[in-house]
Design an enzyme around this catalytic site. Sequence first.
Site, PDB file in Angstrom:
ATOM      1  CB  ALA A 283      -0.906   0.007   1.225  1.00 40.70           C
ATOM      2  CB  SER A 751      -2.105  -2.840  -2.660  1.00 42.67           C
ATOM      3  OG  SER A 751      -1.507  -2.334  -3.818  1.00 42.67           O
ATOM      4  CB  CYS A 752      -2.317  -6.517   1.518  1.00 42.72           C
ATOM      5  SG  CYS A 752      -0.809  -7.495   1.390  1.00 42.72           S
ATOM      6  CE  LYS A 753       1.947  -3.388   8.491  1.00 42.73           C
ATOM      7  NZ  LYS A 753       1.827  -3.880   9.894  1.00 42.73           N
TER       8      LYS A 753
END
Length: 791
Positions: A283, A751-753
Amino acid sequence: MFPLILSQGSRDPLFLTGVTFPPEYPASPETLVKLTVYDVRDKARDNVSKPLRGRSSFLGSTTFSVSDLLRSKDDQLTLNLRSSDGVLAVGTVLVSRVNMGEMEEGDMDHITADVQQAQKVRTCVCVCVLESRSPPDVSASTNAFFKNPVCKVYKFQTVDSKWMLVREQMEECTLSFSIPRQLLHLYIQEDMRRIQELRDLGELSPHWDNLRKEVIARYGQVIAAYQETLAELNKITGPSFKPSCSKAQRYLEFIPINLHTQRMRVTCPRQTDAFYDVITVGAPAAHFQGFKGGGLQRLLSRHEAEKKSTAYQCIYYSPEHTAKAQEVLHSVGHLQPLISGLADQLLQAAQQHSMAGLREALKTLAGKTEQFVHALKDELVKSALLALHAARPGYMTKNQKQTLPGQSPPQNPEYGEAPLKNQDSIPCHKEYDEEEWDRVWADVAKSLNCVIAMVDKLQEQEPINNNQETPIPKQVLADVITSHNPEGDWREQLCPLVVRLKECVAEVVVRARRAMTFVLLQEAACSIPQGLFLKQRRDVVFSQALAALACGFVMRLYAGMEDKGFLRQLHLVGLVAQFESLLSTYSEEIGMLEDMEVGISDLHRVVFKITQAKTDDPCDLQPVVIGRRDHYTVEVPLPRLAFQTLPHEIKEGKALQVYPVLFNVGINEQQTIADRFGDISLQERINQRNFEILDSYYKSLSLPCFQTQTDLKDLLGTLGQNVVTKKRKNVEILWLAGTICRRLNGIRFTSCKSAKDRTSMSVTLEQCALLRDEHQLNKDYFIRALDCMRR
């Protein structure tokens, strides 16, 4: 998969070579054969393996199954060679099968095509390269951006008991570092220009001068920090991506996390190969700065409210006024050199006595001057000029002038030395001569009209050459000038008028630049120190987002070079870039999502342009970022041969729009807590707002290939219903948005973290769903395929 490495023996496109399956690898119907063709001509026979390690000798590759070969007519297959990325057809090969031993006896009639018996037969595959051609430098050019590929190949059974070949390839992208480095250069240059503009404001009263010094000092701190970061980035060597363990490192905060490209290629019997691309990235967020106070969306809203309600010693200008001031400054820097150059062209045409050249130069000059007037003649400029006048030393209002000696002058918070209170609107200073700014504009218009009138007069004095295309001999031209132009040379008559026009434009530019700089001084002074901190945070997030977008654009462009419909869509409408986010709306991930929302939204102000590279060297193929904050252009150079295949509009430098959209659905256990006890309004607002952008983009597509897709309209309708439906972990939103993006030839991001666990789960599930829905993957193989990819 059994790889076969072949070599081309001569420049003749027709040659024959044979490769035998060894006993330990008997040919079976399930055997998948990959043919990789290299050009090793002019190489020593004992040195054949050496050039295969280089990319320069690669011709192409193709894949087939033994069962397809055994069941084909005459035991032959005609296959297309593909480029290294699997996108472009670069040649044709003919594959034939013979039974070893029987071919030596010359009896080919009893070669069996029985599948079971084929498992017992040692087989020789003969390959004849019918055609070999290099693509227009596209395949090799991608090596300038994508490095260190990791490839996995699987075979899965379809519902009709056929076998499909699935190839995954993940690569690093060099733009992870090159784009942030360029942005840091631009940030530094822009802030240094701002400091110089503040110094050029001239003498100010003590109050305003102290504010100016404080703002310049803050800008200096930002520049020093950016220069230090840039110096550290230039020292970095090694991988072309930032791993998640480095997300909290200060010098790497401008670099996106785990930016990688993922391409899945599917080869099925009797079907054209299909490709599915996705870019995975952490992200875009200021991980180093943290999220204790929230993310950009919350921090910016809070800061804007504080600027309005708190007493600052400056004049309040709205964000719209600040953006307008930046736009005016950009227009000034762009248009003034153009007008000056066109004026010089007009004088040059006059010196050459070219009436056609005069008319053409005058037409362009008048158009640019009109654009100049439109850009700068704004109430904001006039009001800011009045405010700047009031900030000069010794300024007195009428009331102050009427004050008797010995009396204390009234404190006016707008103008002078007394502490200032926050102003709710732009001040209006009646004591200043408001007609002066209008007089300056009148001088520009009068000067241009004088130039136009003189050109008309010169045209009347030139009847012989009027409306003639053929040049007149110099001696005849001299006689005409002497007889019909007693007042002297054309240039001599035009020069004073042109000089006067340039002087008037310069005077307007000086005033407008100072006025807009004064507006930006107020914005910076009102923002100290929180505003500059937020600007740095926004720079960090935007840098990560732009690096990902540039990577996706380059990947999509090279994949669509042979697709005329895609190229037409690119220059007529632009591309949609769909960011799929899996962040939760709980704890610090709320701040990440707020950062990401602003970063993706800022990408709306980015355009792309395709240029022709100077050479085919990888250094000359790197994208170049130009512009300023809020208005960046990414120039993507293409090799000469590839550039020549583009539509005329793209080759002429048309700005290519990208429409980024963000959809978020939290899926982890923290989202479960947020759904039950927290607040998910941020996620709901993001999804609803970005659906409107996506729907608006679809409605702008007038191309028949999209309007005839009724299912696409249905998908959008279903997505619209889902974004307003109250449903926990509604992953249907992500699946619908991804499907729509692929149907619209868009760019996909997940996306993620940190772009690891949740991202990999999402990408592999999506790939298996595509195999099931688009390529008839056997349902018994779905879980097996998912486990295989996730391992």
